[in-house]
Design a protein around this motif. Structure first.
Motif, PDB file in Angstrom:
ATOM      1  N   SER A  30      17.510  11.381  37.762  1.00  0.00           N
ATOM      2  CA  SER A  30      16.559  10.429  38.346  1.00  0.00           C
ATOM      3  C   SER A  30      16.791   9.071  37.691  1.00  0.00           C
ATOM      4  O   SER A  30      17.484   8.962  36.677  1.00  0.00           O
ATOM      5  CB  SER A  30      15.119  10.896  38.118  1.00  0.00           C
ATOM      6  N   LEU A  31      16.217   8.027  38.285  1.00  0.00           N
ATOM      7  CA  LEU A  31      16.318   6.701  37.690  1.00  0.00           C
ATOM      8  C   LEU A  31      15.620   6.715  36.335  1.00  0.00           C
ATOM      9  O   LEU A  31      14.593   7.375  36.165  1.00  0.00           O
ATOM     10  CB  LEU A  31      15.684   5.654  38.593  1.00  0.00           C
ATOM     11  N   ALA A  32      16.161   5.980  35.390  1.00  0.00           N
ATOM     12  CA  ALA A  32      15.615   5.983  34.033  1.00  0.00           C
ATOM     13  C   ALA A  32      14.213   5.403  33.980  1.00  0.00           C
ATOM     14  O   ALA A  32      13.370   5.882  33.227  1.00  0.00           O
ATOM     15  CB  ALA A  32      16.542   5.224  33.091  1.00  0.00           C
ATOM     16  N   ASP A  33      13.957   4.364  34.769  1.00  0.00           N
ATOM     17  CA  ASP A  33      12.629   3.751  34.785  1.00  0.00           C
ATOM     18  C   ASP A  33      12.502   2.816  35.986  1.00  0.00           C
ATOM     19  O   ASP A  33      13.443   2.664  36.768  1.00  0.00           O
ATOM     20  CB  ASP A  33      12.323   3.014  33.478  1.00  0.00           C
ATOM     21  N   GLU A  34      11.348   2.210  36.126  1.00  0.00           N
ATOM     22  CA  GLU A  34      11.084   1.323  37.269  1.00  0.00           C
ATOM     23  C   GLU A  34      11.938   0.062  37.246  1.00  0.00           C
ATOM     24  O   GLU A  34      12.178  -0.532  38.293  1.00  0.00           O
ATOM     25  CB  GLU A  34       9.603   0.934  37.318  1.00  0.00           C
ATOM     26  N   HIS A  35      12.411  -0.348  36.065  1.00  0.00           N
ATOM     27  CA  HIS A  35      13.267  -1.536  36.004  1.00  0.00           C
ATOM     28  C   HIS A  35      14.511  -1.352  36.861  1.00  0.00           C
ATOM     29  O   HIS A  35      14.955  -2.279  37.537  1.00  0.00           O
ATOM     30  CB  HIS A  35      13.693  -1.849  34.564  1.00  0.00           C
ATOM     31  N   LEU A  75      26.466   6.145  34.415  1.00  0.00           N
ATOM     32  CA  LEU A  75      25.096   5.670  34.629  1.00  0.00           C
ATOM     33  C   LEU A  75      24.160   6.147  33.525  1.00  0.00           C
ATOM     34  O   LEU A  75      23.276   5.407  33.083  1.00  0.00           O
ATOM     35  CB  LEU A  75      24.582   6.122  35.998  1.00  0.00           C
ATOM     36  N   LYS A  76      24.374   7.366  33.049  1.00  0.00           N
ATOM     37  CA  LYS A  76      23.536   7.897  31.980  1.00  0.00           C
ATOM     38  C   LYS A  76      23.831   7.190  30.662  1.00  0.00           C
ATOM     39  O   LYS A  76      22.904   6.841  29.918  1.00  0.00           O
ATOM     40  CB  LYS A  76      23.733   9.408  31.851  1.00  0.00           C
ATOM     41  N   GLN A  77      25.107   6.943  30.362  1.00  0.00           N
ATOM     42  CA  GLN A  77      25.475   6.229  29.140  1.00  0.00           C
ATOM     43  C   GLN A  77      24.915   4.808  29.139  1.00  0.00           C
ATOM     44  O   GLN A  77      24.645   4.251  28.081  1.00  0.00           O
ATOM     45  CB  GLN A  77      27.001   6.173  28.987  1.00  0.00           C
ATOM     46  N   SER A  78      24.740   4.251  30.317  1.00  0.00           N
ATOM     47  CA  SER A  78      24.198   2.896  30.447  1.00  0.00           C
ATOM     48  C   SER A  78      22.675   2.888  30.517  1.00  0.00           C
ATOM     49  O   SER A  78      22.077   1.845  30.762  1.00  0.00           O
ATOM     50  CB  SER A  78      24.768   2.233  31.696  1.00  0.00           C
ATOM     51  N   ALA A  79      22.060   4.044  30.359  1.00  0.00           N
ATOM     52  CA  ALA A  79      20.602   4.208  30.377  1.00  0.00           C
ATOM     53  C   ALA A  79      19.983   3.793  31.706  1.00  0.00           C
ATOM     54  O   ALA A  79      18.850   3.331  31.761  1.00  0.00           O
ATOM     55  CB  ALA A  79      19.959   3.445  29.222  1.00  0.00           C
ATOM     56  N   LEU A  80      20.728   3.998  32.800  1.00  0.00           N
ATOM     57  CA  LEU A  80      20.189   3.707  34.127  1.00  0.00           C
ATOM     58  C   LEU A  80      19.644   4.957  34.799  1.00  0.00           C
ATOM     59  O   LEU A  80      18.802   4.866  35.690  1.00  0.00           O
ATOM     60  CB  LEU A  80      21.255   3.051  35.010  1.00  0.00           C
ATOM     61  N   VAL A  81      20.142   6.116  34.390  1.00  0.00           N
ATOM     62  CA  VAL A  81      19.612   7.379  34.898  1.00  0.00           C
ATOM     63  C   VAL A  81      19.289   8.288  33.713  1.00  0.00           C
ATOM     64  O   VAL A  81      19.815   8.116  32.610  1.00  0.00           O
ATOM     65  CB  VAL A  81      20.581   8.104  35.862  1.00  0.00           C
ATOM     66  N   LYS A  82      18.424   9.240  33.977  1.00  0.00           N
ATOM     67  CA  LYS A  82      18.095  10.264  32.985  1.00  0.00           C
ATOM     68  C   LYS A  82      18.269  11.616  33.656  1.00  0.00           C
ATOM     69  O   LYS A  82      18.352  11.703  34.893  1.00  0.00           O
ATOM     70  CB  LYS A  82      16.675  10.072  32.449  1.00  0.00           C
ATOM     71  N   ASP A  98      23.368  17.799  45.554  1.00  0.00           N
ATOM     72  CA  ASP A  98      22.660  17.038  46.588  1.00  0.00           C
ATOM     73  C   ASP A  98      23.207  15.620  46.712  1.00  0.00           C
ATOM     74  O   ASP A  98      23.345  15.094  47.819  1.00  0.00           O
ATOM     75  CB  ASP A  98      21.162  16.978  46.279  1.00  0.00           C
ATOM     76  N   ILE A  99      23.529  14.995  45.587  1.00  0.00           N
ATOM     77  CA  ILE A  99      24.086  13.640  45.613  1.00  0.00           C
ATOM     78  C   ILE A  99      25.459  13.667  46.276  1.00  0.00           C
ATOM     79  O   ILE A  99      25.765  12.838  47.137  1.00  0.00           O
ATOM     80  CB  ILE A  99      24.177  13.048  44.188  1.00  0.00           C
ATOM     81  N   ALA A 100      26.289  14.642  45.892  1.00  0.00           N
ATOM     82  CA  ALA A 100      27.630  14.763  46.471  1.00  0.00           C
ATOM     83  C   ALA A 100      27.549  14.968  47.980  1.00  0.00           C
ATOM     84  O   ALA A 100      28.290  14.339  48.743  1.00  0.00           O
ATOM     85  CB  ALA A 100      28.390  15.911  45.813  1.00  0.00           C
ATOM     86  N   CYS A 104      20.778   4.171  44.681  1.00  0.00           N
ATOM     87  CA  CYS A 104      19.912   4.071  45.867  1.00  0.00           C
ATOM     88  C   CYS A 104      19.387   5.446  46.271  1.00  0.00           C
ATOM     89  O   CYS A 104      18.202   5.583  46.597  1.00  0.00           O
ATOM     90  CB  CYS A 104      20.667   3.422  47.030  1.00  0.00           C
ATOM     91  N   LEU A 105      20.250   6.461  46.246  1.00  0.00           N
ATOM     92  CA  LEU A 105      19.790   7.824  46.548  1.00  0.00           C
ATOM     93  C   LEU A 105      18.725   8.268  45.552  1.00  0.00           C
ATOM     94  O   LEU A 105      17.698   8.841  45.939  1.00  0.00           O
ATOM     95  CB  LEU A 105      20.955   8.811  46.498  1.00  0.00           C
ATOM     96  N   LEU A 106      18.968   8.006  44.275  1.00  0.00           N
ATOM     97  CA  LEU A 106      18.023   8.438  43.240  1.00  0.00           C
ATOM     98  C   LEU A 106      16.716   7.658  43.288  1.00  0.00           C
ATOM     99  O   LEU A 106      15.704   8.123  42.762  1.00  0.00           O
ATOM    100  CB  LEU A 106      18.657   8.329  41.855  1.00  0.00           C
ATOM    101  N   SER A 107      16.715   6.499  43.925  1.00  0.00           N
ATOM    102  CA  SER A 107      15.460   5.752  44.043  1.00  0.00           C
ATOM    103  C   SER A 107      14.472   6.498  44.935  1.00  0.00           C
ATOM    104  O   SER A 107      13.274   6.247  44.883  1.00  0.00           O
ATOM    105  CB  SER A 107      15.707   4.331  44.555  1.00  0.00           C
ATOM    106  N   GLY A 108      14.977   7.454  45.716  1.00  0.00           N
ATOM    107  CA  GLY A 108      14.113   8.290  46.538  1.00  0.00           C
ATOM    108  C   GLY A 108      13.551   9.481  45.796  1.00  0.00           C
ATOM    109  O   GLY A 108      12.686  10.192  46.294  1.00  0.00           O
ATOM    110  N   GLY A 109      14.041   9.727  44.585  1.00  0.00           N
ATOM    111  CA  GLY A 109      13.548  10.845  43.792  1.00  0.00           C
ATOM    112  C   GLY A 109      14.675  11.608  43.120  1.00  0.00           C
ATOM    113  O   GLY A 109      15.857  11.321  43.306  1.00  0.00           O
TER     114      GLY A 109
END
Length: 102
Positions: free
Chosen positions: A83-88, A65-72, A46-48, A35-40
């Protein structure tokens, strides 16, 4: 099954992968990070700070999250930004939250 999912190749492997994906979303800390990363884009510090957690705990969750390809991530000098991996990913979060708020 609706027409959007009826045309997808839904075999046992696909269902297992989808179940694994939903397990990742099942952790409140990971969901808060997403949710935090959905803002950018944000760095671990900063996340901590935003979640009042240690950088070590955040790094552990980001690795999952990175291993699951949800963040990059991208590196800028010594700092790594996530950041989020993509709009999905943003869509899944948004639709899930809308569903529970109904």
């Amino acid at each position: 099954m609706n027409t959007q999912t009826a045309n997808l190749p839904i075999d046992d492997e696909t269902l297992t992968r989808a179940a694994d994906l939903f397990k990742i979303f099942g952790d409140p800390t990971r969901l808060r990070i997403l949710c935090l990363l959905s803002g950018g884009e944000l760095c671990v510090q900063d996340i901590a700070g935003g979640l009042a957690m240690t950088q070590s705990a955040i790094s552990h969750q980001l690795r999952i999250l990175k291993q699951s390809a949800l963040v990059k991530s991208r590196r800028d000098g010594k700092t790594v930004y996530y950041s989020l991996a993509d709009e999905h990913v943003a869509t899944i979060i948004q639709q899930g939250l809308e569903h529970v708020c109904e």
